[in-house]
Design a protein around this motif. Structure first.
Motif, PDB file in Angstrom:
ATOM      1  N   ALA A 270      -1.178   5.482  -1.988  1.00  0.00           N
ATOM      2  CA  ALA A 270      -2.349   6.354  -2.000  1.00  0.00           C
ATOM      3  C   ALA A 270      -3.385   5.830  -1.021  1.00  0.00           C
ATOM      4  N   ARG A 271      -4.027   6.750  -0.312  1.00  0.00           N
ATOM      5  CA  ARG A 271      -5.204   6.383   0.469  1.00  0.00           C
ATOM      6  C   ARG A 271      -6.406   7.010  -0.224  1.00  0.00           C
ATOM      7  N   PHE A 272      -7.353   6.171  -0.622  1.00  0.00           N
ATOM      8  CA  PHE A 272      -8.585   6.634  -1.240  1.00  0.00           C
ATOM      9  C   PHE A 272      -9.697   6.560  -0.217  1.00  0.00           C
TER      10      PHE A 272
ATOM     11  N   SER B  35     -12.066   3.644   3.547  1.00  0.00           N
ATOM     12  CA  SER B  35     -10.718   4.142   3.303  1.00  0.00           C
ATOM     13  C   SER B  35      -9.845   2.956   2.960  1.00  0.00           C
ATOM     14  N   ARG B  36      -9.117   3.072   1.857  1.00  0.00           N
ATOM     15  CA  ARG B  36      -8.273   1.966   1.422  1.00  0.00           C
ATOM     16  C   ARG B  36      -6.944   2.500   0.929  1.00  0.00           C
ATOM     17  N   GLU B  37      -5.846   1.856   1.343  1.00  0.00           N
ATOM     18  CA  GLU B  37      -4.516   2.208   0.868  1.00  0.00           C
ATOM     19  C   GLU B  37      -4.106   1.289  -0.271  1.00  0.00           C
ATOM     20  N   LEU B  38      -3.536   1.896  -1.314  1.00  0.00           N
ATOM     21  CA  LEU B  38      -3.082   1.159  -2.480  1.00  0.00           C
ATOM     22  C   LEU B  38      -1.632   1.508  -2.781  1.00  0.00           C
ATOM     23  N   GLY B  39      -0.869   0.509  -3.226  1.00  0.00           N
ATOM     24  CA  GLY B  39       0.521   0.714  -3.592  1.00  0.00           C
ATOM     25  C   GLY B  39       0.739   0.529  -5.079  1.00  0.00           C
TER      26      GLY B  39
END
Length: 122
Positions: free
Chosen positions: A63-65, A71-75
């Motif tokens: 997900a990119r929030f 902007s931050r990508e989380l797995g």
């Protein structure tokens, strides 16, 4: 509505849509809870709430929030908490469906109110 004090379920049993209604399926009344399933490349609607904070848990995918100019990508295994009135947007990035548990509530923590159960009562 579930007539007992507990319920079991699975994401797959909750249909095929973007929003899997965990609250409805399991009879949850204390907070809002859904599973959000987005195909790769889907960009969610920017939104905020009047009163309900949200907690996102990434179960599968990436997900990119976008929030607060960041902007931050989380797995998988990652969390994102956002207060109600803070605008945010989520995008499914990567090559597999993004599957997230989203919990929403208002009025905060009620304190540590847990107790040990007597043997044989569970």
């Amino acid at each position: 509505m579930v007539p007992v004090g507990y319920a079991f379920g699975s994401i797959d049993e909750m249909g095929d849509g973007v929003f899997r209604k965990v609250r409805r399926e399991l009879g949850v009344t204390a907070f809002g809870v859904n599973v959000l399933v987005l195909a790769p490349g889907i960009v969610g609607r920017p939104h905020y709430h009047d009163e309900q904070d949200e907690l996102y848990f990434v179960h599968k995918g990436r997900a990119r929030f976008e929030v607060g100019g960041e902007s931050r990508e989380l797995g998988p295994g990652s969390f994102f908490h956002v207060e109600s009135t803070t605008p945010r947007r989520v995008t499914s990035v990567g090559d597999e469906d993004l599957v997230m548990l989203v919990v929403g509530a208002q009025d905060g923590y009620v304190g540590r109110d847990g107790h040990l159960a007597e043997p044989g009562t569970y």
